[in-house]
Enzyme design. Structure first.
Site, short mmCIF file in Angstrom:
data_model
loop_
_atom_site.label_atom_id
_atom_site.label_comp_id
_atom_site.label_asym_id
_atom_site.label_seq_id
_atom_site.Cartn_x
_atom_site.Cartn_y
_atom_site.Cartn_z
N LYS A 1 37.97 78.34 56.15
CA LYS A 1 37.11 79.25 56.84
C LYS A 1 36.03 78.54 57.59
O LYS A 1 35.15 78.07 57.18
CB LYS A 1 36.58 80.10 55.88
CG LYS A 1 36.01 81.51 56.02
CD LYS A 1 34.88 81.78 57.03
CE LYS A 1 33.43 81.18 56.44
NZ LYS A 1 32.79 81.43 58.07
N GLU B 1 28.99 69.24 50.78
CA GLU B 1 28.19 68.32 51.38
C GLU B 1 27.07 69.00 51.85
O GLU B 1 27.41 69.80 52.88
CB GLU B 1 29.00 67.65 52.58
CG GLU B 1 30.27 66.84 51.85
CD GLU B 1 30.26 65.45 52.60
OE1 GLU B 1 31.43 64.84 52.09
OE2 GLU B 1 29.35 65.17 53.26
N CYS C 1 24.28 66.21 60.11
CA CYS C 1 23.54 66.00 58.69
C CYS C 1 23.23 64.68 58.35
O CYS C 1 22.53 64.31 57.73
CB CYS C 1 24.88 66.53 57.55
SG CYS C 1 26.17 65.72 57.86
N GLU D 1 14.77 69.25 56.80
CA GLU D 1 15.74 69.03 57.56
C GLU D 1 15.70 70.08 58.79
O GLU D 1 15.58 71.29 58.95
CB GLU D 1 17.14 69.05 56.95
CG GLU D 1 18.07 68.96 57.88
CD GLU D 1 19.48 69.31 57.33
OE1 GLU D 1 19.87 70.61 56.61
OE2 GLU D 1 20.44 68.37 57.40
P1 NAD Z 1 25.64 77.27 56.69
O1 NAD Z 1 25.31 76.90 55.62
O2 NAD Z 1 24.83 78.48 57.49
O3 NAD Z 1 27.03 77.64 57.13
C1 NAD Z 1 28.20 76.66 56.79
C2 NAD Z 1 29.40 77.54 56.56
O4 NAD Z 1 29.30 78.45 55.32
C3 NAD Z 1 29.96 78.65 57.60
O5 NAD Z 1 31.08 78.46 57.78
C4 NAD Z 1 29.24 79.78 57.08
O6 NAD Z 1 29.80 80.83 57.86
C5 NAD Z 1 29.45 79.62 55.77
N1 NAD Z 1 28.65 80.38 54.95
C6 NAD Z 1 27.35 81.28 55.26
N2 NAD Z 1 27.07 82.01 54.30
C7 NAD Z 1 27.85 81.81 53.07
C8 NAD Z 1 27.87 82.44 51.99
N3 NAD Z 1 27.18 83.22 51.47
N4 NAD Z 1 29.32 82.10 51.16
C9 NAD Z 1 30.18 81.41 51.71
N5 NAD Z 1 30.22 80.80 52.88
C10 NAD Z 1 29.00 81.03 53.64
O7 NAD Z 1 25.20 75.90 57.58
P2 NAD Z 1 25.43 75.84 59.13
O8 NAD Z 1 24.32 76.54 59.80
O9 NAD Z 1 26.68 76.09 59.74
O10 NAD Z 1 25.27 74.19 59.29
C11 NAD Z 1 24.18 73.45 59.27
C12 NAD Z 1 23.65 72.85 57.97
O11 NAD Z 1 25.07 72.19 57.47
C13 NAD Z 1 22.85 71.92 57.98
O12 NAD Z 1 21.90 72.19 56.89
C14 NAD Z 1 23.52 70.75 57.60
O13 NAD Z 1 22.90 69.64 56.89
C15 NAD Z 1 24.59 71.07 56.78
N6 NAD Z 1 25.67 69.90 57.21
C16 NAD Z 1 25.88 69.04 56.20
C17 NAD Z 1 27.12 68.19 56.24
C18 NAD Z 1 27.29 67.25 55.48
O14 NAD Z 1 28.46 66.68 55.56
N7 NAD Z 1 26.66 66.90 54.61
C19 NAD Z 1 27.79 68.36 57.55
C20 NAD Z 1 27.20 69.37 58.33
C21 NAD Z 1 26.57 70.03 58.20
#
Ligand code: NAD
Length: 500
Positions: A188, A264, A298, A396
């Site tokens: 997803k 992650e 990240c 962050e």
């Molecule tokens: P997000 O958590 O909002 O979304 C990530 C994914 O989760 C998306 O596909 C989103 O649709 C899905 N999602 C949202 N709500 C959900 C729920 N209730 N249940 C299941 N899935 C759900 O994050 P974002 O805004 O897309 O990305 C930014 C964040 O991601 C930052 O905090 C960053 O640090 C983190 N990030 C971490 C890494 C890593 O490898 N550690 C890599 C990239 C991004």
């Protein structure tokens, strides 16, 4: 579409994608559609179906069938490796197309997208070898009457939820390893960057992956994402995204089937620079570490912890780099910093820049909204006079905002570096091997760089300490994550009876 085109422009009309279940691309039909505007150009570029809960059930059922009938896990490593190798070759063949759609949906510079796609092909090629080398263990020291085996079995159906900052790279840091283990997948992607995940599903099918092994459902996190993390037929969930959604993933697993989790999450990563470092290298590396992907990374090095005697010099050198960096149209080859991916993220970054000023930090340079024609970016911001309690030093931001905190002694540098709930990545810059090793040992982070930053590749594992996550991706560690271990005791010869 694989020539290196010098002058690219957005498409005349948005490209329509279907979602992908059981080896077939399914058109939106009567479903609602998400239309994505390019953050670098402000014009519609893709149309992606909003899947229904029934679509999600169909995708999980397809992955379940494909796992349970062993059409993939039952193949030998050589056969799995052949598919992964072909997929790597097809990614290389279609690299220009993938980079183009990645840039259009995400806003990253096209040169960077191209490099990432090349890295993704490499992930598949490397993982193909791992499909053949995955093995268990044996115990030949249990006496003449017993032999012990430890085998690794694929865990089953794996859900993969990815964010918008590296839609293709993060996907490819997982998919080839999951496939090497023998598992099946329901992915997803983020609702704003789904295109390249759908292209990968098509590529895997062309590469000979059996139907049902790779499925992609598209839609919002709150509906399709939430449905996937709660799904009782999913055995493991790999989630990459924010810490707040990570918490929901843990809660959902606890409420439902205790699925195994890989997480992650966020980071607030230190860049420690000692006075004996090559300051020119350090300035460049620190500027790259926070400017790369507009800081929406990240592992961005967002906290510069620098020895006081060189702090002013280094700040000047970084400021000079920031003023020279090329911010512009993401489709332009020369661009180094492209667009901020979403309006929400743009507002978040600007609000942190305001907060930093309000808290008393000194904005040395940058932090300005930059118009890109139809899109928008933010120039990299450098803050001095930052204290450890300020929001810009603790939270962050996920944007190009660098805070400077000076130190006088090694122990103080380590303490500042560890003063965070996160533990994703860290860099140290010094020509003194003792200091480099001391800091590498003592700073809590899953990824560490010495005299460099953001280096990576398929061999070394990725993952965080503390609240940055659970588990590891990539390398052999990344394959083993998606297996479970079975212990087998085999009795040799006649049993000594319990009841004679
Ligand atoms: P997000 O958590 O909002 O979304 C990530 C994914 O989760 C998306 O596909 C989103 O649709 C899905 N999602 C949202 N709500 C959900 C729920 N209730 N249940 C299941 N899935 C759900 O994050 P974002 O805004 O897309 O990305 C930014 C964040 O991601 C930052 O905090 C960053 O640090 C983190 N990030 C971490 C890494 C890593 O490898 N550690 C890599 C990239 C991004």
């Amino acid at each position: 579409m694989n020539q290196h085109i010098e002058a690219l422009s957005p498409p005349a009309k948005p490209r329509k994608f279907g979602f992908f279940v059981d080896g077939q691309s399914v058109e939106a039909g009567s479903r609602e559609v998400f239309e994505r505007n390019s953050p670098g150009h402000g014009v519609p570029v893709t149309r992606i179906p909003k899947c229904t809960p029934e679509d999600l059930d169909d995708a999980v059922a397809a992955a379940r069938r494909a796992f349970d009938d062993r059409r993939w896990s039952g193949l030998n490593g050589q056969a799995r490796a052949a598919v992964l190798l072909r997929a790597g070759a097809l990614i290389r063949e279609r690299s220009e197309e993938i980079a183009y759609w990645e840039t259009l949906e995400n806003g990253k510079p096209i040169s960077q997208a191209r490099a990432e796609v090349g890295g993704c092909a490499d992930m598949f090629e490397y993982a193909s070898g791992l499909a053949r080398s995955l093995h268990g263990d044996s115990f030949n020291n249990l006496g003449d009457g017993m032999f012990g085996l430890v085998t690794r079995e694929p865990i089953g159906v794996v859900g993969i939820i990815t964010p918008w900052n590296f839609p293709f790279l993060i996907l490819c840091e997982r998919v080839p390893y999951v496939l090497a283990s023998g598992c099946t997948i329901v992915a997803k992607p983020s609702e704003v960057t789904s295109a390249t995940t759908l292209i990968l599903a098509e590529i895997l099918s062309q590469a000979g992956l059996p139907d049902g092994v790779m499925n992609v459902v598209t839609g919002s996190g709150s509906t399709i994402g939430q449905g996937l993390i709660e799904h009782p037929l999913v055995d493991m969930l790999s989630f990459t995204g924010s810490t707040s959604v990570g918490r929901k993933v843990v809660e959902a697993a606890g409420r439902t089937n205790f699925k195994k989790l890989g997480l992650e999450l966020g980071g607030k990563n230190p860049q420690i620079v000692f006075a004996d470092a090559d300051l020119e290298d350090a300035a460049d590396g620190v500027a790259f570490g926070i400017g790369f992907n507009t800081g929406q990374c990240c592992v961005s090095g967002s906290r510069l912890i620098v020895e006081r005697s060189v702090a002013d010099d280094l700040a000047r050198m970084i400021e000079e780099k920031f003023t020279k960096v090329v911010i512009g149209d993401p489709l332009n080859n020369a661009t180094q910093i492209g667009a901020i991916t979403t309006d929400a993220q743009n507002s978040t970054i600007l609000s942190y820049i305001e907060k930093g000023r309000a808290e008393g930090a000194r904005l040395i340079c940058g932090g300005e909204q930059i118009g890109l024609g139809g899109g928008r970016s933010i120039s990299p911001a450098l803050f001095g006079d930052v204290t450890r309690d300020m929001a810009i030093a603790r939270e962050e931001i996920f944007g190009p905002v660098l805070t400077i905190m000076p130190f006088d002694a090694v122990e103080e540098a380590i303490a500042i570096a560890n003063d965070t709930e996160y533990g994703l990545a860290a860099s140290v810059w010094t020509k003194n091997i003792d200091k480099a090793l001391l800091v590498t040992r003592r700073v809590q982070a899953g990824r560490f760089w010495v005299n460099t930053t953001l280096a990576g590749g398929p061999e070394l594992p990725l993952g965080g300490f503390k609240q940055s996550g659970w588990g590891r991706e990539a390398g052999m560690y990344g394959v083993e994550e998606y297996t479970q271990v079975k212990s087998v005791h085999i009795e040799i010869g006649k049993r000594s009876p319990w009841i004679a």
